[in-house]
Design a protein around this motif. Structure first.
Motif, mmCIF file in Angstrom:
data_model
loop_
_atom_site.group_PDB
_atom_site.id
_atom_site.type_symbol
_atom_site.label_atom_id
_atom_site.label_comp_id
_atom_site.label_asym_id
_atom_site.label_seq_id
_atom_site.Cartn_x
_atom_site.Cartn_y
_atom_site.Cartn_z
ATOM 1 N N ALA A 12 0.823 -1.208 0.000
ATOM 2 C CA ALA A 12 0.000 0.000 0.000
ATOM 3 C C ALA A 12 0.857 1.258 0.000
ATOM 4 N N VAL A 13 1.951 1.232 0.748
ATOM 5 C CA VAL A 13 2.848 2.390 0.796
ATOM 6 C C VAL A 13 3.528 2.583 -0.545
ATOM 7 N N ARG A 14 4.008 1.490 -1.123
ATOM 8 C CA ARG A 14 4.677 1.568 -2.426
ATOM 9 C C ARG A 14 3.710 2.063 -3.503
ATOM 10 N N GLU A 15 2.475 1.600 -3.443
ATOM 11 C CA GLU A 15 1.497 2.021 -4.448
ATOM 12 C C GLU A 15 1.225 3.519 -4.350
ATOM 13 N N GLN A 16 1.111 4.039 -3.134
ATOM 14 C CA GLN A 16 0.910 5.481 -2.982
ATOM 15 C C GLN A 16 2.115 6.256 -3.493
ATOM 16 N N GLN A 17 3.285 5.708 -3.305
ATOM 17 C CA GLN A 17 4.508 6.325 -3.819
ATOM 18 C C GLN A 17 4.445 6.425 -5.345
ATOM 19 N N MET A 18 3.972 5.387 -5.980
ATOM 20 C CA MET A 18 3.822 5.393 -7.435
ATOM 21 C C MET A 18 2.771 6.411 -7.872
ATOM 22 N N LEU A 19 1.667 6.464 -7.133
ATOM 23 C CA LEU A 19 0.614 7.425 -7.478
ATOM 24 C C LEU A 19 1.101 8.855 -7.301
ATOM 25 N N ASP A 20 1.883 9.110 -6.261
ATOM 26 C CA ASP A 20 2.440 10.446 -6.060
ATOM 27 C C ASP A 20 3.289 10.862 -7.265
ATOM 28 N N ALA A 21 4.121 9.943 -7.721
ATOM 29 C CA ALA A 21 4.963 10.229 -8.882
ATOM 30 C C ALA A 21 4.117 10.423 -10.133
ATOM 31 N N ALA A 22 3.090 9.611 -10.280
ATOM 32 C CA ALA A 22 2.230 9.704 -11.459
ATOM 33 C C ALA A 22 1.483 11.034 -11.498
ATOM 34 N N VAL A 23 1.010 11.513 -10.338
ATOM 35 C CA VAL A 23 0.327 12.809 -10.300
ATOM 36 C C VAL A 23 1.248 13.892 -10.844
ATOM 37 N N ARG A 24 2.472 13.874 -10.404
ATOM 38 C CA ARG A 24 3.422 14.913 -10.828
ATOM 39 C C ARG A 24 3.711 14.844 -12.327
ATOM 40 N N ILE A 25 3.950 13.642 -12.825
ATOM 41 C CA ILE A 25 4.271 13.487 -14.245
ATOM 42 C C ILE A 25 3.054 13.797 -15.120
ATOM 43 N N PHE A 26 1.897 13.233 -14.788
ATOM 44 C CA PHE A 26 0.690 13.504 -15.572
ATOM 45 C C PHE A 26 0.318 14.987 -15.505
ATOM 46 N N GLY A 27 0.420 15.574 -14.318
ATOM 47 C CA GLY A 27 0.031 16.967 -14.165
ATOM 48 C C GLY A 27 0.920 17.929 -14.921
ATOM 49 N N GLN A 28 2.205 17.633 -14.973
ATOM 50 C CA GLN A 28 3.150 18.560 -15.598
ATOM 51 C C GLN A 28 3.357 18.300 -17.083
ATOM 52 N N ARG A 29 3.218 17.042 -17.510
ATOM 53 C CA ARG A 29 3.502 16.712 -18.913
ATOM 54 C C ARG A 29 2.263 16.360 -19.718
ATOM 55 N N GLY A 30 1.176 16.071 -19.027
ATOM 56 C CA GLY A 30 -0.026 15.645 -19.725
ATOM 57 C C GLY A 30 -0.057 14.145 -19.896
ATOM 58 N N TYR A 31 -1.245 13.627 -20.098
ATOM 59 C CA TYR A 31 -1.414 12.177 -20.174
ATOM 60 C C TYR A 31 -0.647 11.576 -21.347
ATOM 61 N N THR A 32 -0.741 12.177 -22.506
ATOM 62 C CA THR A 32 -0.125 11.600 -23.698
ATOM 63 C C THR A 32 1.390 11.579 -23.597
ATOM 64 N N ALA A 33 1.986 12.667 -23.132
ATOM 65 C CA ALA A 33 3.445 12.765 -23.077
ATOM 66 C C ALA A 33 4.055 12.011 -21.901
ATOM 67 N N ALA A 34 3.267 11.717 -20.894
ATOM 68 C CA ALA A 34 3.785 11.023 -19.711
ATOM 69 C C ALA A 34 4.196 9.596 -20.085
ATOM 70 N N SER A 35 5.309 9.156 -19.557
ATOM 71 C CA SER A 35 5.772 7.798 -19.823
ATOM 72 C C SER A 35 5.878 7.011 -18.527
ATOM 73 N N MET A 36 5.675 5.721 -18.631
ATOM 74 C CA MET A 36 5.797 4.856 -17.472
ATOM 75 C C MET A 36 7.240 4.807 -16.986
#
Length: 214
Positions: A12-36
């Motif tokens: 659960a902690v690791r998953e939230q860590q991933m979501l935190d990173a995803a928020v930042r990448i999606f928010g700043q680069r957009g869904y299309t430009a964001a990469s896994m």
């Protein structure tokens, strides 16, 4: 790029860590430009681990939308105290909204811009969040309007229209405030509160509504 070494921690902690990173990448680069790859690197995990936990980029984006929508909705609800006068309840609801979106600009970008422009099911999740907030604001306005007019029969469609207008204005103002220099949450909330509560005519005449403590 070498494999990212990860230390063991609860899923659960690791998953939230991933979501935190995803928020930042999606928010700043957009869904299309964001990469896994970028999300995994920012989270400090391997890309296969992101896929193991969250299946796909689409599922990850959906999880981000749901988490951030729930957080924003809860922040607005928690900001309002039922024991206060009607204007204070509306003020604190607006203030909670602007404080949350100011503290989490990447999340607001995901909810306000990205989720709405990339089709279903993303747009539907954003719409559900907005509907929940509109319902809550409708209740605040109904209490305020009926108290002010002493009219228990104030038409529901008028109250609903005011709530839609207020939420729409708050969304636009938050997007502007997050990119404008020197515009804080309190100023944004005060601007909208004056427009909604005092009215444009009162503002033009210099009769402003003042936030608590001023």
């Amino acid at each position: 790029m070498g494999a990212v070494k990860t230390r063991r921690m609860p899923r659960a902690v690791r998953e939230q860590q991933m979501l935190d990173a995803a928020v930042r990448i999606f928010g700043q680069r957009g869904y299309t430009a964001a990469s896994m790859d970028d999300i995994a690197e920012l989270a400090g995990v391997s890309k296969p681990l992101v896929y193991l936990y969250l299946n796909s980029k689409e599922d990850l984006f959906l999880a981000v939308i749901r988490r951030e929508a729930a957080a924003l909705t809860e922040a607005v609800r928690a900001g309002v105290r039922p024991d206060q006068p009607a204007d204070r309840r509306l003020w604190h609801g607006l203030l909670a909204f602007f404080e949350h979106t100011a503290r989490h600009p990447d999340a607001w970008s995901v909810l306000h811009l990205q989720a709405r422009t990339h089709g279903e099911p993303f747009a539907g999740e954003a719409a559900a969040m907005r509907a929940a907030i509109v319902t809550f604001v409708t209740q605040l306005i109904a209490v305020a309007a009926r108290d002010a007019h002493r009219d228990p029969d104030l038409p529901d469609h008028e109250v609903a229209g005011l709530a839609e207008a207020l939420v729409g204005a708050a969304e636009s103002l938050a997007a502007w405030a997050n990119t404008a220099d020197g515009i804080g949450a309190r100023q944004a909330a005060g601007t909208l509160m004056n427009f909604a509560w005092a009215g444009l005519g009162s503002l033009m005449a210099g009769r402003r509504w003042s936030p608590p403590g001023e």
